[in-house]
Design a protein around this motif. Structure first.
Motif: not given
Length: 591
Positions: A481-492
């Motif tokens: 699973p990808l993480l989410k940043d503070k803006n709610g975006n999935y990222y790697i």
């Protein structure tokens, strides 16, 4: 050119005498075509040709005198050609000197010798620029030496087209295909070489040459090379050397000792243009050797002559696999451009990338070697890139300073590796793409989205109405699973070695799933309508329900699964047993 070929390309008079010995129509003698008193010669044989003990099985020469009008000569064999010789020879020899020389064989060509043997040898050169040599084989080519060297196709300025496979089997060495300057070669099948020192294909060019192999290239022996390429500075203006292989390259060492070696592709660029386009995998099966080795040099070490600028491109649309090094780079010369693409993985047991170089620019020069790859498997030390051959370890008299220098080169190269970002599109519900940390499109390399180690890559979705993104992953096979940043975006964050493969899980929020009991009611209603169609419009269909015990109890609060059946039962069970008469869809319920 190998020394043993001097005999085959001897002075003109000797070769002309050899060719003119036969000009026979019999299928057991050398079939020749040349010039006789200025007249063209064209010979056709409508049967198999079997020649034993001669210098050639087929010999074609177009030798017009200097400044004379061009002539042509040809031999056509509608059958197979079998050639046996005890000494060094070529089964098919075609030479165009101020004229066009050609040979065409509809079937297979087989050549065997106790000396050095060529299946096909071509020469095309001229006094006035019009000498051509061409050979067409409708089947396969096999050349075997029982004691020395074997070459399937040896083309020096010519055109060779083979429909089937090309196989060379030797004792000392073997070349499936040897190509020198100004060639156009097409092999419809596989190219194979077997010997102690085999090379599947060797290609040199100081002018323009194109080679296309529809199958694979393989070499098997103690010291084996799948594809060996060399280009000199003269090839820069004429278009250079271009090789295409449709089904991969494999080099395998048969030695279990440490001195065995296998190289998948070996490049040497002396200032010219080289292009290799490989569909499939490139593989080197030996602990010693490289799946891909690229060496560039602008200066001849012996003469000091400056080769000039050059460019090397190798495109692998598959994996690079090695028991030793995956990709070895030895790039000396600040204006020599090297560009490598590996569309999938570099899988190497020793190290993915080895750098051997005595020069490296401190700035971000465009001529530094470029590597575009999806993934580099890390070795047991956790490295994707290491310093290479010990021959280059003497970069500094001070050992500590030298190690710092090498570490700097490795770090500089690693940060410039362009890792392909792969995206798996959902089957329905919209599309996804990868963007950079600012939401902008990723840079491109060979039309692939790429990013560097340590870059933040965000997954951006363009969803159809009613669909919701509920999860995002990285990985092919095993998904993380990808993480989410503070803006709610999935990222790697692109890891060391790359290997980013993004996918998502979508949910269709417009779908309503009915309960099992609701389905039952729909089933009953559908069947009532269907049953009514079997009767006339005025005759009702009666369905009776009986209730007893707890089955007649109303559903408890919160138990919605029994609401619909309870309502139906209540309607039809007044007075204990009630009759429910149902007409077709045009009638009303009767009292």
């Amino acid at each position: 050119m190998k020394a043993w070929k001097i005999f085959l390309s001897a002075p003109l008079m000797l070769m002309l005498l050899a060719c003119l010995q036969g000009n026979a129509s019999a299928a057991d003698q050398t079939v020749t075509a040349g010039f006789e008193e200025g007249q063209e010669q064209h010979v056709t044989v409508n049967e198999d040709v079997n020649v034993d003990g001669e210098i050639n099985a087929i010999c074609v020469e177009a030798h017009a005198p200097e400044n004379a009008e061009d002539k042509s000569a040809s031999v056509v064999v509608n059958g197979n050609v079998t050639f046996t010789n005890e000494a060094s020879a070529s089964a098919v020899y075609v030479e165009g000197r101020n004229g066009n020389a050609s040979a065409e064989i509809s079937g297979d060509l087989s050549a065997t010798s106790n000396g050095n043997i060529n299946g096909v040898e071509t020469w095309g050169h001229s006094y006035n620029g019009n000498g051509e040599a061409s050979v067409t084989i409708g089947g396969s080519v096999t050349a075997e030496s029982r004691s020395s060297n074997a070459t399937g196709i040896d083309s020096d300025t010519g055109s060779v087209h083979v429909t089937g496979d090309v196989t060379a089997k030797g004792v000392s060495s073997a070349y499936g295909v040897e190509s020198y300057s100004d060639n156009d070669i097409t092999i419809g099948g596989n190219v194979k070489a077997e010997a102690e020192t085999p090379t599947g294909m060797y290609a040199y060019s100081s002018t323009k040459s194109n080679i296309d192999v529809k199958g694979s290239i393989s070499a098997t022996g103690k010291y084996s090379t799948g594809l060996q390429l060399f280009s000199s500075e003269e090839a820069t203006s004429s278009g250079g050397l271009s090789v295409t292989v449709e089904n991969g390259i494999r080099a395998t060492s048969t030695s279990t000792e440490a001195d065995g070696r296998a190289n998948g592709i070996s490049f040497y660029n002396g200032g010219g243009k080289l292009m290799a386009n490989i569909n499939g995998d490139v593989e080197a099966n030996s602990a010693s050797g490289d799946a891909i080795g690229i060496k560039t040099d602008r200066t001849d070490g012996e003469t000091g002559r400056n080769f000039g600028d050059g460019s090397s491109k190798i495109l692998v649309h598959g994996n690079v696999i090695s028991d030793g090094v995956g990709v070895a780079l030895d790039t000396f010369g600040e204006n020599t451009d090297v560009n490598v693409l590996v569309e999938n993985e570099i899988k190497a047991k020793k190290v993915g990338v080895a750098i051997n170089r005595t020069w490296f620019a401190d700035d971000e020069s465009e001529t530094e070697p470029k590597l575009t790859v999806w993934k580099i498997n890390l070795n047991d030390k956790g490295n994707a890139v290491e310093w290479g051959n010990s021959d280059f370890d003497n970069v500094s008299e001070d050992e500590e300073e030298g190690e710092q220098y090498k570490a700097k080169i490795i770090a500089n190269f690693e940060k410039h590796i362009m890792y392909i970002i792969k995206v798996e599109q959902p089957s329905e519900g919209g599309t996804i793409k990868a963007v950079d940390k600012d939401g902008n499109a990723l840079p491109k390399s060979f039309d692939f989205d790429v990013a560097h180690e340590g870059d933040k890559v965000i997954l951006k979705a363009n969803l159809a109405k009613g669909y919701k993104l509920i999860a995002a992953y990285n990985g092919e096979g095993e998904k993380v699973p990808l993480l989410k940043d503070k803006n709610g975006n999935y990222y790697i964050i692109v890891p060391k070695g790359g290997g980013v493969y993004l996918s998502v899980e979508l949910k269709d929020t417009t779908k309503h799933h009915q309960s099992h009991n609701d389905d039952d009611i729909e089933f009953i209603t559908d069947n009532l309508e269907a049953e009514s169609q079997k009767n006339n419009d005025t005759e009702p269909v009666s369905i009776f329900f009986t209730t007893s015990g707890s089955g007649s109890e109303a559903p408890k609060t919160g138990d919605v699964s029994q609401v619909a059946p309870w309502i139906v039962i209540s309607l039809v069970s007044v007075g204990g047993i009630a009759g429910l008469e149902i007409n077709n869809k045009k009638n009303k319920f009767k009292k």
